[in-house]
Design an enzyme around this catalytic site. Structure first.
Site, PDB file in Angstrom:
ATOM      1  N   HIS A  52      81.343 -25.364 -53.678  1.00 19.16           N
ATOM      2  CA  HIS A  52      81.383 -24.697 -54.668  1.00 19.16           C
ATOM      3  C   HIS A  52      82.591 -23.835 -55.143  1.00 19.16           C
ATOM      4  O   HIS A  52      83.755 -24.925 -54.528  1.00 19.16           O
ATOM      5  CB  HIS A  52      81.064 -22.770 -54.525  1.00 19.16           C
ATOM      6  CG  HIS A  52      81.468 -22.423 -52.590  1.00 19.16           C
ATOM      7  ND1 HIS A  52      82.550 -22.462 -52.999  1.00 19.16           N
ATOM      8  CD2 HIS A  52      80.932 -22.980 -51.906  1.00 19.16           C
ATOM      9  CE1 HIS A  52      82.715 -21.708 -51.695  1.00 19.16           C
ATOM     10  NE2 HIS A  52      81.713 -22.763 -50.985  1.00 19.16           N
ATOM     11  N   THR A  54      79.034 -21.302 -48.846  1.00 18.73           N
ATOM     12  CA  THR A  54      78.258 -23.099 -48.789  1.00 18.73           C
ATOM     13  C   THR A  54      77.070 -23.203 -48.363  1.00 18.73           C
ATOM     14  O   THR A  54      76.490 -24.241 -48.018  1.00 18.73           O
ATOM     15  CB  THR A  54      78.929 -23.049 -46.893  1.00 18.73           C
ATOM     16  OG1 THR A  54      81.020 -23.183 -47.826  1.00 18.73           O
ATOM     17  CG2 THR A  54      78.939 -24.646 -46.961  1.00 18.73           C
ATOM     18  N   HIS A  64      89.755 -24.772 -47.707  1.00 20.90           N
ATOM     19  CA  HIS A  64      88.522 -23.236 -47.598  1.00 20.90           C
ATOM     20  C   HIS A  64      89.983 -22.423 -47.659  1.00 20.90           C
ATOM     21  O   HIS A  64      90.570 -22.321 -47.139  1.00 20.90           O
ATOM     22  CB  HIS A  64      88.064 -23.084 -46.668  1.00 20.90           C
ATOM     23  CG  HIS A  64      86.949 -22.171 -46.503  1.00 20.90           C
ATOM     24  ND1 HIS A  64      87.846 -20.474 -46.336  1.00 20.90           N
ATOM     25  CD2 HIS A  64      85.787 -22.240 -46.639  1.00 20.90           C
ATOM     26  CE1 HIS A  64      86.546 -20.054 -46.634  1.00 20.90           C
ATOM     27  NE2 HIS A  64      85.567 -20.512 -46.573  1.00 20.90           N
TER      28      HIS A  64
END
Ligand code: GP9
Ligand code: MN
EC number: 2.7.8.-
Length: 628
Positions: free
Chosen positions: A469, A294, A409
Site C-alpha cells: 500500500h 497490509t 514502515h
C-alpha cells in the site's frame, strides 16, 4: 461519621483491583511499550476501568446489594483477567468471543491447562479475599445521596473520556481500524477490549444470521458475465509445479522505481528487474487497500475480494469461510507458509490464516530478534530474510510462501550503518526518511534473491514482489509535489500515486516485459493460480488474469473511485487516464453522466457483491470442491 468511614469501599476495591490489573498487564502479559505515553496509559487505565465499574455500585438502593455487587464484581473481574492470563500463557493472545467457541483452541488449552496454572497465581485472589472480608464487615453499607451518586458518575465519565482520548491520540482510529488486540488492551484495557470485541462480534453475527445463500446465484451470474474469461491465457501452466515465493514489500510505491533522490538511484535492484527478460513488471498496478493496510492487501491478494470500507476484514470477519489462494493451491499439492517477524495476533493473522488454509505461520517467535538486529517495527529485513532461509529449505515442495517485510514502515527509521543513500530534504521528515529505508528494502530483496540461489531454491520457483500500500499519505502532499516537481498534487495525481510495484520473476523465462496494463491486487489470485496451472472456473472472484486480453478493464478502489484503461474517476471528477485532463460532463435525458458513469456503476455493484459475500459469510453455502 459512620457514613464517611464506609464511603470509600468501592474506591478501596478500585485501587486494589486496579493495582493488581496493572501488575498483570505490566509483568505477566508481554505488552510492548514504545514510549512514556504508552506507559502512562497502561498505568492509569486499570484504575480508571476499576473505578468506573465499582462506581456503579452506588446506584443500588439496597446497601446490602451494593456490597454484594462489589464482592462479585471483584471476583468476576479477577476471573476474567485470570482466564485471559492462562489463555495468554498458551497462545500469547487475548480471548475473543469467536475463540471462546472455537473448540479446537479449547482442546489445545485443555491438554496443557495444568502446566499453565502456577502456584503463585493464588496471589491474584488475595485482594478478592480482602474485599470480601471488608464488605462482610461493613454490615449495612452506605446509602449514597443523589449528589454522591452523580459525583461518582461524572467522575467516571470524565476519567473514561480522558482514557479514550489519550488512547485515540496515541493510536488514531484505534476503534475504526480495529488494530491488533494487544493495541486495544494496551490502550483501553482488557475489560473495554472485551466489550468492544462483543459489540463487533454481535454485529457481525447478526449480518451473518440473516444471510442464507440465496444471494449467491446473482453474484455468480455477474462474475460469469462481466469478469471471468471463457478461455485460458497463453501463459496458463507456465509455472506449473514451481514454488511461489511472494514478497509483500512494506509501503513500497511505484514512484521510487527508476527514479532518483539527491541524484542517487533509489532502487537499483528493482530497477534492474524492470529490464530483466525473466520478469514481468506492471507499471500501472494499483493497491486497493483501505483501513486494514497490509492486512487488506493480503486479503485482496489471497481472495480477489474487496476489503471492507471500515476496519480490517482480517479482524471483523476473521472466522469466515473463504476460498483463498492457499486453499486452491492444495489442488496441486502446494504447501503454504507465511513468514512475518511480528506478533502472530497482529491484524488477527493467526486466526484468519487458518481460514485461508495457510499451513504454517512463521511469526516473530520463530526469529531471533535482538536490539542489534531490530529497528522501528522489529527485525530488520536483511536479518529477517536470512533467518527465514533455514525454515524455507525445510518446507515440502512445491510451496507457496509469503514474506511480509517490515523495515520500510512508517516512520521509516534506519540506523546510520544501514543507510546507503541520504534522506531527501523537504518539510516532511516522513518523505525524507522514506528513501533510505526503501533503498534498504531494495538491498534486502537483492540479498534474498542471492540466498535463494545459494540454497537451490531459485531455479524452480517464481518470485513475486508487490508493494502492499502507499507509504506516503496525502498529508505529505506539499513535500511530494516538491519532490515530483509539480505545482500541486491534484486528485488525479493522488490516484496515480496509489500505484505500487508488481513484479513476476520467472527464472529461465525469456519473454518478460514491462506491462502497461491497468492492474490491481484483485488480479493476483487468478493470475498466479493460472500460472500454476490451476483452473478457476468454479471460483468466485472480482479480478482478472493479467496475461489475458479479455479483461474487465478497470480497477475499482474501495471508496468507489476507479482506474480504467481510459479514465481515472476520483472525487467526483472524471479524468483522461493518459493525459490527466478533466473530462466535461455531458447531459443525456436530463441525467448528468460522464464517460466514467458506466464503470462507476459496475464498481459500485462489485463492491456490494463482495460485501454481501463477506458480511453474509456466503462461502459457507458454496461447495467449491464438488464443482471441480
Ligand atoms: C504489521 C505489518 C505492518 O504486521 O503488516 O502493518 P501495516 O501498518 O502496514 O498495516
Ligand atoms: Mn503495510
Amino acid at each position: 461519621m459512620n457514613r464517611l468511614a464506609k464511603m470509600p469501599l468501592f474506591v478501596t476495591a478500585s485501587i486494589l483491583f486496579g493495582l493488581k490489573t496493572y501488575i498483570i498487564y505490566r509483568f505477566m502479559f508481554n505488552i510492548g511499550l514504545d514510549n512514556t505515553m504508552q506507559e502512562f496509559i497502561l498505568f492509569v487505565n486499570p484504575f480508571i476501568a476499576a473505578f468506573v465499574f465499582f462506581g456503579l455500585s452506588v446506584w443500588f438502593k439496597k446497601t446490602s446489594r451494593q456490597l454484594k455487587f462489589i464482592r462479585y464484581a471483584m471476583l468476576i473481574g479477577t476471573l476474567v483477567i485470570y482466564f485471559n492470563l492462562v489463555f495468554y500463557r498458551s497462545f500469547t493472545d487475548f480471548i475473543t468471543v469467536p475463540q471462546l467457541f472455537q473448540t479446537s483452541n479449547a482442546a489445545d488449552l485443555g491438554s496443557s491447562i495444568l502446566s499453565l496454572i502456577k502456584v503463585y497465581d493464588i496471589l491474584f485472589f488475595v485482594d478478592v479475599v480482602i474485599v470480601w472480608y471488608l464488605t462482610k464487615r461493613a454490615g449495612a453499607g452506605v446509602q449514597y445521596n443523589r449528589r454522591g451518586k452523580m459525583f461518582a458518575l461524572c467522575l467516571s465519565l470524565v476519567l473514561l473520556t480522558g482514557n479514550f482520548f489519550l488512547a485515540e491520540l496515541e493510536r488514531p482510529q484505534l476503534f475504526s481500524r480495529a488494530f491488533d488486540r494487544e493495541y486495544l488492551v494496551k490502550n483501553i484495557g482488557i475489560f473495554y477490549y472485551h466489550i468492544y470485541d462483543a459489540v463487533v462480534h454481535s454485529k457481525v453475527k447478526s449480518q451473518r444470521v440473516l444471510a442464507d445463500g440465496n444471494e449467491l446465484p446473482e453474484i455468480k451470474e455477474y462474475i460469469q458475465e462481466n469478469i471471468r474469461s471463457s478461455k485460458q491465457s497463453e501463459l496458463f501452466g507456465l509455472a506449473e509445479d514451481r514454488n511461489i515465493i511472494f514478497i509483500s514489500a512494506e509501503s513500497l510505491q511505484s514512484f521510487v522505481i527508476n527514479n532518483t533522490v539527491n541524484g542517487e538511484t533509489i532502487t537499483p535492484f528493482l530497477n534492474s528487474l524492470t529490464e530483466d527478460k525473466s520478469t514481468f513488471y506492471f507499471e500501472n498496478f494499483y493497491h486497493q487497500t483501505q483501513q486494514g493496510k497490509t492486512s487488506d492487501s493480503e486479503f485482496v491478494t489471497e481472495n480477489s475480494l474487496y476489503p471492507s470500507s471500515r476496519g480490517a476484514v482480517f479482524f471483523t470477519h476473521g472466522g469466515n469461510e473463504y476460498h483463498a489462494m492457499p486453499e486452491m493451491l492444495e489442488r496441486k499439492d502446494y504447501f503454504s507458509a507465511v513468514f512475518h517477524a511480528n506478533n502472530k495476533s497482529f491484524w488477527n493473522r493467526d486466526q484468519i490464516y487458518e481460514q485461508l488454509h495457510v499451513d504454517n505461520f512463521f511469526d516473530k517467535e520463530f526469529y531471533e530478534v535482538t536490539e542489534d538486529n531490530s529497528i522501528g517495527w522489529g527485525l530488520k529485513d536483511k536479518d529477517y530474510f536470512a533467518q527465514s532461509i533455514p525454515y524455507l529449505k525445510e518446507l515440502p515442495q512445491p510451496f507457496y510462501s509469503k514474506f511480509i517485510t517490515l523495515t520500510n514502515h512508517f516512520p521509516f527509521e534506519l540506523g546510520e550503518e544501514d543507510r546507503s543513500i541520504e534522506p531527501y530534504n523537504s518539510n516532511s521528515n516522513t518523505l525524507n526518511n522514506y528513501f533510505p529505508t526503501v533503498r534498504y528494502m531494495d538491498e534486502a530483496i537483492e540479498e534474498f534473491f542471492e540466498l535463494l540461489k545459494e540454497n537451490n531454491l531459485y531455479e524452480n520457483s517464481i518470485i513475486v514482489i508487490m508493494g502492499d500500500h502507499d507509504g506516503i499519505s496525502a498529508n505529505h502532499n506539499r513535500a511530494m509535489s516538491m519532490y515530483l516537481d509539480k505545482d500541486e498534487i491534484t486528485p488525479y495525481d493522488h490516484i496515480q500515486l496509489q500505484r505500487v510495484p508488481f513484479f513476476i520473476h520467472i527464472p529461465g523465462y525469456e519473454e518478460g516485459q514491462v506491462m502497461d496494463t491497468v492492474a490491481g491486487q484483485i488480479d493476483i489470485k487468478p493470475t498466479l493460480l493460472h500460472l500454476a496451472g490451476i483452473d478457476t472456473s468454479d471460483d468466485m472472484y472480482f479480478g482478472n488474469d493479467l496475461f489475458h486480453d479479455d479483461r474487465k478493464g478497470y480497477i475499482g478502489l474501495r471508496n468507489g473511485d476507479f482506474i480504467s484503461e481510459d479514465y481515472v474517476s476520483t472525487s467526483g471528477i472524471c479524468y483522461d487516464r493518459e493525459t490527466g485532463e478533466e473530462l466535461t460532463q455531458q447531459s443525456e435525458e436530463s441525467e448528468v453522466i460522464t464517460p466514467c458513469t458506466e464503470v462507476e456503476e459496475l464498481v459500485e455493484k462489485e463492491l456490494q457483491y463482495s460485501d454481501a459475500i463477506i458480511y453474509g459469510d456466503l462461502f459457507r453455502f458454496e461447495d467449491f470442491d464438488s464443482n471441480n
